[in-house]
Design an enzyme around this catalytic site. Structure first.
Site, PDB file in Angstrom:
ATOM      1  N   LYS A  53       0.846  -1.204   0.000  1.00 32.40           N
ATOM      2  CA  LYS A  53       0.000   0.000   0.000  1.00 32.40           C
ATOM      3  C   LYS A  53       0.875   1.245   0.000  1.00 32.40           C
ATOM      4  O   LYS A  53       0.616   2.209  -0.725  1.00 32.40           O
ATOM      5  CB  LYS A  53      -0.951  -0.011   1.211  1.00 32.40           C
ATOM      6  CG  LYS A  53      -2.101  -1.004   1.047  1.00 32.40           C
ATOM      7  CD  LYS A  53      -2.900  -1.229   2.336  1.00 32.40           C
ATOM      8  CE  LYS A  53      -3.924  -2.344   2.123  1.00 32.40           C
ATOM      9  NZ  LYS A  53      -4.674  -2.721   3.325  1.00 32.40           N
ATOM     10  N   GLN A  97      -4.903  -1.415   9.489  1.00 32.32           N
ATOM     11  CA  GLN A  97      -4.837  -2.741   8.872  1.00 32.32           C
ATOM     12  C   GLN A  97      -5.463  -3.781   9.800  1.00 32.32           C
ATOM     13  O   GLN A  97      -5.150  -3.847  10.986  1.00 32.32           O
ATOM     14  CB  GLN A  97      -3.369  -3.089   8.564  1.00 32.32           C
ATOM     15  CG  GLN A  97      -3.184  -4.382   7.794  1.00 32.32           C
ATOM     16  CD  GLN A  97      -3.764  -4.363   6.382  1.00 32.32           C
ATOM     17  OE1 GLN A  97      -3.828  -3.324   5.733  1.00 32.32           O
ATOM     18  NE2 GLN A  97      -4.202  -5.514   5.900  1.00 32.32           N
ATOM     19  N   ASP A 120     -11.165   3.175   4.000  1.00 32.10           N
ATOM     20  CA  ASP A 120     -11.611   1.784   3.925  1.00 32.10           C
ATOM     21  C   ASP A 120     -13.137   1.691   3.882  1.00 32.10           C
ATOM     22  O   ASP A 120     -13.683   0.653   3.522  1.00 32.10           O
ATOM     23  CB  ASP A 120     -11.143   1.023   5.181  1.00 32.10           C
ATOM     24  CG  ASP A 120      -9.959   0.116   4.913  1.00 32.10           C
ATOM     25  OD1 ASP A 120      -9.809  -0.337   3.771  1.00 32.10           O
ATOM     26  OD2 ASP A 120      -9.188  -0.121   5.858  1.00 32.10           O
TER      27      ASP A 120
END
Ligand code: GUN
Length: 279
Positions: A53, A97, A120
Site C-alpha cells: 500500500k 490494517q 476503507d
C-alpha cells in the site's frame, strides 16, 4: 468454451496511472494527498499488504505514512494515534490494517477514525451511508470488484448475483453494491444449506470464503462471471477460493489469483484517498 480472463492487474495499472495524473494536478494546486496506514503487530501477510500500500501510494505521487505499532499496543494508545492522524491536515486517508491483535477492539478503533478520512469505508457512518445508498467511501475490495464487472460490459441489472461470504470487509458491502446495481442478490455463508443449489443459479458469483479451491465447476452456471476474492497460501503459492483449472472452462468471465481482484483493492484505496483529498 473457455472463460474470458478478467485482467485485474492491467486494469489496476490503468487506474493507477489515471490517479497519478490527477495527483499531479492536485499537487500543482498545493495539495499532496496523504495516506496513513497503521499496522499493529507483526502478522506476516499484513506486513506485505501494508508495504504494498505504501509503495503504491508513493508511486502515485501521494504522501505515505506507515505507523508500525508493537503487538502490545493498548486500545487507548491506538486510539490516540488515530486521533493524532484525524487532526493532521496533511493526512487525508487513514487505514487501520486488519486483523488487529486479539486484545484490541476493532470496531471501537474503526469508530475513532474521522469518517471523512475513512478510506476503507469501515466506519459505522460510512457503512450506514452505503446501506442507505448515499455517497460515501466504499470499501476497496468490493469497489474493485464492481469496477472489474463494469469493465466486462455485462449488463448487471436483473442478474442473479451470489456472494459467498458475509464479512464486513467484503461480503456485506459487496452484496449492497450488487443490489444497488440492480442484481437479485443472495448472500451465502458457512451455515448455508445446499450451497451449490444457490451458486448454480448465479450469473455473477463472488467468492470471498478464504478456502483454497472451494468453488468447483459443479457449483458454477455455464457462462457465469466468477470473481475470486480469495487469497490463500498453499505450499508457498498464492491461490484463490475458486478451483481455477476446472471452473475457467465453464465460466463466461473469470478473475485469476493472483492478478485479479487483489491489485484492484490497492487501486481503489488510492482512489478513495484521492477523493478524500478533495477530488
Ligand atoms: N485486511 C484485509 N483486507 C483489508 C482491507 O481491505 N482493509 C484493512 N484495513 N484491512 C484489511
Amino acid at each position: 468454451m473457455a472463460a474470458q480472463l478478467i485482467d485485474g492487474k492491467a486494469t489496476a495499472l490503468e487506474i493507477r496511472a489515471e490517479i497519478a495524473q490527477r495527483v499531479e494536478e492536485l499537487r500543482g494546486r498545493g495539495i499532496v494527498p496523504g495516506l496513513a496506514v497503521i499496522l499493529v503487530g507483526e502478522d506476516p501477510a499484513s506486513q506485505i499488504y501494508v508495504r504494498n500500500k505504501g509503495i503504491a501510494c508513493e508511486k502515485a505521487g501521494m504522501r505515505s505514512l506507515t505507523l508500525r505499532l508493537p503487538a502490545e499496543t493498548t486500545q487507548a494508545e491506538l486510539e490516540d494515534r488515530i486521533r493524532e492522524l484525524n487532526a493532521d491536515s496533511g493526512i487525508h486517508g487513514i487505514l487501520v490494517q486488519l486483523p488487529l491483535p486479539g486484545h484490541l477492539d476493532e470496531r471501537r478503533a474503526l469508530g475513532v477514525i474521522d469518517p471523512k478520512k475513512d478510506v476503507d469505508g469501515f466506519h459505522p457512518i460510512n457503512a450506514g451511508r452505503l446501506l442507505a445508498g448515499e455517497k460515501c467511501a466504499v470499501p476497496c475490495t468490493p469497489r474493485g470488484v464492481m469496477e472489474l464487472l463494469r469493465r466486462t460490459g455485462l449488463e448487471l441489472q436483473g442478474k442473479e448475483a451470489v456472494v459467498i461470504g458475509r464479512s464486513n470487509i467484503v461480503g456485506k458491502p459487496m452484496a449492497l453494491l450488487l443490489l444497488q446495481a440492480g442484481c437479485t442478490v443472495t448472500v451465502c455463508h458457512s451455515k448455508t444449506r445446499d450451497l451449490a443449489a444457490h451458486t448454480r443459479r448465479a450469473d455473477i458469483l463472488v467468492a470471498a470464503v478464504g478456502r483454497a479451491g472451494f468453488v468447483t465447476a459443479d457449483m458454477v452456471k455455464e457462462g457465469a462471471a466468477v470473481i475470486d476474492v480469495g487469497i490463500n497460501r498453499v505450499d508457498g503459492k498464492v491461490v484463490g477460493d475458486v478451483a481455477f483449472d476446472e471452473v475457467w472452462e465453464k465460466a463466461g468471465f473469470i478473475t485469476p489469483v493472483p492478478g485479479g481482484v487483489g491489485p484492484m483493492t490497492i487501486a481503489m484505496l488510492l482512489k478513495n484517498t484521492l477523493e478524500a483529498a478533495g477530488e
